[in-house]
Motif scaffolding. Structure first.
Motif, mmCIF file in Angstrom:
data_model
loop_
_atom_site.group_PDB
_atom_site.id
_atom_site.type_symbol
_atom_site.label_atom_id
_atom_site.label_comp_id
_atom_site.label_asym_id
_atom_site.label_seq_id
_atom_site.Cartn_x
_atom_site.Cartn_y
_atom_site.Cartn_z
ATOM 1 N N ASP A 158 0.953 -1.378 0.028
ATOM 2 C CA ASP A 158 0.059 0.118 0.020
ATOM 3 C C ASP A 158 0.826 1.185 -0.078
ATOM 4 N N LEU A 159 2.015 1.195 0.763
ATOM 5 C CA LEU A 159 2.930 2.500 0.671
ATOM 6 C C LEU A 159 3.374 2.664 -0.550
ATOM 7 N N ASN A 160 3.951 1.500 -1.463
ATOM 8 C CA ASN A 160 4.187 1.793 -2.568
ATOM 9 C C ASN A 160 3.308 2.321 -3.654
ATOM 10 N N ASN A 161 2.066 1.794 -3.614
ATOM 11 C CA ASN A 161 1.091 2.114 -4.583
ATOM 12 C C ASN A 161 0.881 3.693 -4.279
ATOM 13 N N PHE A 162 0.711 4.193 -2.874
ATOM 14 C CA PHE A 162 0.468 5.415 -2.385
ATOM 15 C C PHE A 162 1.581 6.355 -2.996
ATOM 16 N N LEU A 163 2.620 6.134 -2.800
ATOM 17 C CA LEU A 163 3.735 6.905 -3.272
ATOM 18 C C LEU A 163 3.877 7.142 -4.663
ATOM 19 N N ASN A 164 3.365 6.258 -5.454
ATOM 20 C CA ASN A 164 3.589 6.474 -6.955
ATOM 21 C C ASN A 164 2.234 7.017 -7.484
ATOM 22 N N GLN A 165 1.334 7.393 -6.979
ATOM 23 C CA GLN A 165 0.273 8.370 -7.284
ATOM 24 C C GLN A 165 0.776 9.599 -8.080
ATOM 25 N N LYS A 166 0.119 9.842 -9.088
ATOM 26 C CA LYS A 166 0.308 11.039 -10.027
ATOM 27 C C LYS A 166 0.240 12.393 -9.244
ATOM 28 N N SER A 167 -0.553 12.165 -8.159
ATOM 29 C CA SER A 167 -0.761 13.701 -7.558
ATOM 30 C C SER A 167 0.540 13.952 -6.782
ATOM 31 N N LEU A 168 1.322 12.977 -6.310
ATOM 32 C CA LEU A 168 2.626 13.059 -5.593
ATOM 33 C C LEU A 168 3.791 13.264 -6.361
ATOM 34 N N LYS A 169 3.643 13.598 -7.597
ATOM 35 C CA LYS A 169 4.745 13.645 -8.462
ATOM 36 C C LYS A 169 5.792 14.801 -8.116
ATOM 37 N N ASN A 170 5.223 15.960 -7.365
ATOM 38 C CA ASN A 170 6.123 17.049 -6.926
ATOM 39 C C ASN A 170 6.188 17.006 -5.440
ATOM 40 N N LEU A 171 6.074 15.930 -4.881
ATOM 41 C CA LEU A 171 6.166 15.702 -3.243
ATOM 42 C C LEU A 171 7.677 16.032 -2.882
ATOM 43 N N LYS A 172 7.792 16.816 -1.937
ATOM 44 C CA LYS A 172 9.286 17.294 -1.325
ATOM 45 C C LYS A 172 9.335 16.976 -0.111
ATOM 46 N N GLU A 173 8.494 16.869 0.663
ATOM 47 C CA GLU A 173 8.657 16.310 2.105
ATOM 48 C C GLU A 173 7.959 15.401 2.785
ATOM 49 N N ARG A 201 13.654 2.942 4.262
ATOM 50 C CA ARG A 201 14.642 3.125 2.895
ATOM 51 C C ARG A 201 13.640 3.477 1.790
ATOM 52 N N ILE A 202 12.187 2.708 1.737
ATOM 53 C CA ILE A 202 11.503 3.100 0.607
ATOM 54 C C ILE A 202 11.250 4.657 0.559
ATOM 55 N N ILE A 203 10.978 5.515 1.617
ATOM 56 C CA ILE A 203 10.824 6.578 1.645
ATOM 57 C C ILE A 203 11.981 7.485 1.156
#
Length: 113
Positions: free
Chosen positions: A37-52, A71-73
């Motif tokens: 679920d973490l990997n799926n969440f972090l791969n969302q298009k809305s998070l492409k500009n995630l900085k923090e 490690r993933i984060i």
């Protein structure tokens, strides 16, 4: 949907403190975030500009896969700030997590609360 640039990621509601100010420890039967679920969440298009990303909980060190989560984060492409909030009780695990985050060469900080 607008792009998101910062998130607080609650990895578990489990806690080994009984603080009156928080009382998150009263939440029962709440599942931990899982790696898939973490990997799926972090791969969302809305998070492409995630900085923090801020890793929180309950007490994040109680998550059985917290090292893998760190490690993933630390490998998220555009993220340049990682925060880790803990109650400070499990010092050996905290050092292990911070070591993973600091090795990523991103700005990382731990906060004992």
């Amino acid at each position: 949907m607008k792009n998101i640039n910062a998130i607080n990621l609650c990895v578990t509601y489990n806690c080994n403190s009984r603080c009156n100010s928080c009382q998150i420890w009263k939440i029962k039967d709440s599942p931990n975030i899982n790696i898939s679920d973490l990997n799926n969440f972090l791969n969302q298009k809305s998070l492409k500009n995630l900085k923090e990303i801020s890793i929180t909980g309950g007490e994040p060190t109680l998550h059985p896969e917290i090292i893998e989560i760190a490690r993933i984060i630390s490998e998220v492409k555009n993220v340049n700030e990682i925060y880790f909030t803990t109650n400070g009780i499990r010092t050996e695990k905290i050092i292990e997590i911070l070591d993973v985050l600091y090795r990523s060469r991103k700005n990382s900080s731990g906060c004992i609360s």
